[in-house]
Each structure stands twice: as structure tokens, then as C-alpha cells.
Design a protein around this motif. Structure first.
Motif: not given
Length: 127
Positions: A60-61, A63-64, A67, A101-102, A105, A109-110, A113
Motif C-alpha cells: 500500500t505504501l 504504491s502510494d 504515485e 511518510y505524511r 507525501r 496513505p490510502g 493507489a
């Protein structure tokens, strides 16, 4: 997850699998790659199951994060790479990883992605 949430309830794996697939409206043409008994090691203890599900979170991370690059024009965008280096790689474990991470980005993250990467439709709320 349904199996984990069942607690001490006695379960017939074959019946559970059939009922779950029916509830999901799984087409009969799509066969199971891994049957429930093949995943028994996931239930051997909490530490393994936590590790097993962490792979999904890692995907998930990544992929995000990927993106972030594609939104900026491509996988080699220097500004995004600099943000990733500054906010994630350089701080290492000196900051809470979620906070780092925040900072990279600019948002939480969601799942969007990851859903796109795997070819699934993205729920409107996740866009």
C-alpha cells in the motif's frame, strides 16, 4: 480476516470457504489459488499473522509513494526523490514512520493507489 475474527468458534474450512465465496459473488470460473488449509501457518500465532498482513501494508505504501512520482511527471522526478530522501530515508527511525511518510507525501496513505496497481476499481471515498 473473517477467520481471525471468529475467535474460538469451531469452523468447517470447506463450508466456510464456500459460504464466503458465495457471499462475495465469486464467479465459479475463478478458482482459488490458495485454499484455507494452505494458510494454516498464518494462524500459528499472532506474530506471524501480523507479519503476513504487513506485506499488504508495505505494498500500500509503495504504491502510494510511486504515485507521488507519477503525479509529478514520472518515476525519476528529482523534487519528489529529494522529498522522499529528506523526510523518509534520512530520518530513518528517529521519527514515527507514519509521521515521516505524511511529511513526504503531504497526506495519509490510502488504498486508492494499491487498488489501481492491482487493476481494481477505486471506491469514490478513496480517491
Amino acid at each position: 480476516m473473517k477467520l481471525h475474527l471468529a475467535g474460538a468458534t469451531k469452523i468447517d474450512p470447506d463450508a466456510f470457504e464456500r459460504q464466503t465465496l458465495e457471499a462475495l459473488h465469486m464467479p465459479k470460473e475463478i478458482v482459488m489459488r490458495h485454499r484455507t488449509p494452505q494458510l494454516s501457518h498464518v494462524f500459528a500465532g499472532d506474530s506471524y499473522s501480523a507479519g503476513y498482513y504487513s506485506y499488504l501494508w508495505a505494498d500500500t505504501l509503495t504504491s502510494d509513494a510511486y504515485e507521488a512520482f507519477t503525479e509529478a511527471g514520472g518515476p525519476y522526478d528529482a523534487a519528489v526523490a529529494a522529498r522522499l530522501r529528506q523526510h523518509v530515508f534520512q530520518v530513518g527511525n528517529t521519527l514515527d514512520p507514519a509521521e515521516a511518510y505524511r511529511a513526504f507525501r503531504g497526506k495519509q496513505p490510502g488504498i486508492a493507489a494499491l487498488m489501481r496497481k492491482r487493476g481494481f476499481p477505486v471506491p469514490t471515498a478513496a480517491r
